[in-house]
Design a protein around this motif. Sequence first.
Motif, PDB file in Angstrom:
ATOM      1  N   LYS A 236     -28.653  -2.036  12.804  1.00 29.03           N
ATOM      2  CA  LYS A 236     -29.000  -3.440  12.171  1.00 29.03           C
ATOM      3  C   LYS A 236     -27.500  -4.250  12.192  1.00 29.03           C
ATOM      4  O   LYS A 236     -27.616  -5.635  12.369  1.00 29.03           O
ATOM      5  CB  LYS A 236     -29.136  -3.095  10.624  1.00 29.03           C
ATOM      6  N   LEU A 240     -26.947  -7.897  13.637  1.00 30.46           N
ATOM      7  CA  LEU A 240     -26.325  -9.168  13.072  1.00 30.46           C
ATOM      8  C   LEU A 240     -24.955  -9.816  13.545  1.00 30.46           C
ATOM      9  O   LEU A 240     -24.959 -11.028  14.045  1.00 30.46           O
ATOM     10  CB  LEU A 240     -25.793  -8.851  11.559  1.00 30.46           C
ATOM     11  N   LYS A 259     -25.476 -13.531   6.322  1.00 31.82           N
ATOM     12  CA  LYS A 259     -26.852 -12.723   6.609  1.00 31.82           C
ATOM     13  C   LYS A 259     -26.433 -11.110   6.376  1.00 31.82           C
ATOM     14  O   LYS A 259     -27.243 -10.460   5.889  1.00 31.82           O
ATOM     15  CB  LYS A 259     -26.639 -12.792   8.432  1.00 31.82           C
ATOM     16  N   GLU A 263     -29.222  -9.105   3.983  1.00 33.94           N
ATOM     17  CA  GLU A 263     -29.499  -7.804   4.452  1.00 33.94           C
ATOM     18  C   GLU A 263     -29.079  -6.619   3.397  1.00 33.94           C
ATOM     19  O   GLU A 263     -29.759  -5.403   3.594  1.00 33.94           O
ATOM     20  CB  GLU A 263     -29.210  -7.488   5.862  1.00 33.94           C
TER      21      GLU A 263
END
Length: 273
Positions: A236, A240, A259, A263
């Motif tokens: 992940k 990003l 972001k 998340e």
Amino acid sequence: LVNRSDFLHALENDIKPAFGTSGEVLEHFLARGIINWGTPVSSILEDGMLFIQQARATDTSGLVSVLLEGPPNSGKTALAAQLAKNSDFPFVKVCTPEEMVGFTESAKCLQIRKVFDDAYRSQLSCILVDNIERLLDYGSIGPRYSNLTLQALLVLLKKEPPKGRKLLILCTSSRRQVLEDMEMLSAFTAVVHVPNLSQPDHLMAVLEESDVFTKKDLSALSRKIHGHRVFIGIKKLLALIDMARQTEEPYRVIKFLSKLEEEGGLDMGSSIQ
Ligand code: ATP
Ligand code: MG
């Protein structure tokens, strides 16, 4: 003139499966490399080398099976692929749920069985079984799974290869508890935990490896995340960073941080000591 034995030879050696050869699948799993973001990564790779040595050793049993378990996106598949590659075993085969989409239970069992049978014929073999719970059709809603596939895997996980042959089995799962409930955990020689990044230092190590942020950006980021709680999977995080790459330079840092917080990877509200 093409005869039957040519045909069988081609079937065995020349015809590539739709998902590529195992070497290609490994390279695909490793396309973004392995970033050593902290001690958890180095110890997994070091322990991995010990399991490989154990599997190779002539005086031990011919079977070593390792489960790499951890949260979704933590990098289990890539690490398993790296270990398979590090083993340098001549026979490497990958079993993924992706290549068995639409298979019936029995077709799946046959396919898995074939992979193991092929491995038993080679001196040093490594089998990577990716995402076990999906291979077993495990669904979190209404828990159901394929008992047939589970039983087949349990047998194969415990079965010693023929005398003189060595087999290293690497499996991945993000559902340790499910495998425990299925009484599968005890079938492994070892269970290795693959954690998320959990410290600002881990995060900074990955950011420094990427070529997305300038020196100035990096020190701004370091100051901002210092003392805050970090918890994110490498997959992940890399996504990003890709997003930040697409963002115009002046907004990169702010966009990335917002972001990351969105998340749940960074908790700016809390601070740790
Ligand atoms: P899923 O839960 O969806 O199965 P996963 O835990 O198997 O995800 P991977 O598919 O292995 O995660 O994705 C990890 C990605 O991060 C890969 O692209 C890999 O190349 C990259 N990567 C970079 N550094 C590392 C690292 N230290 N460990 C693992 N993967 C890494
Ligand atoms: Mg995976």
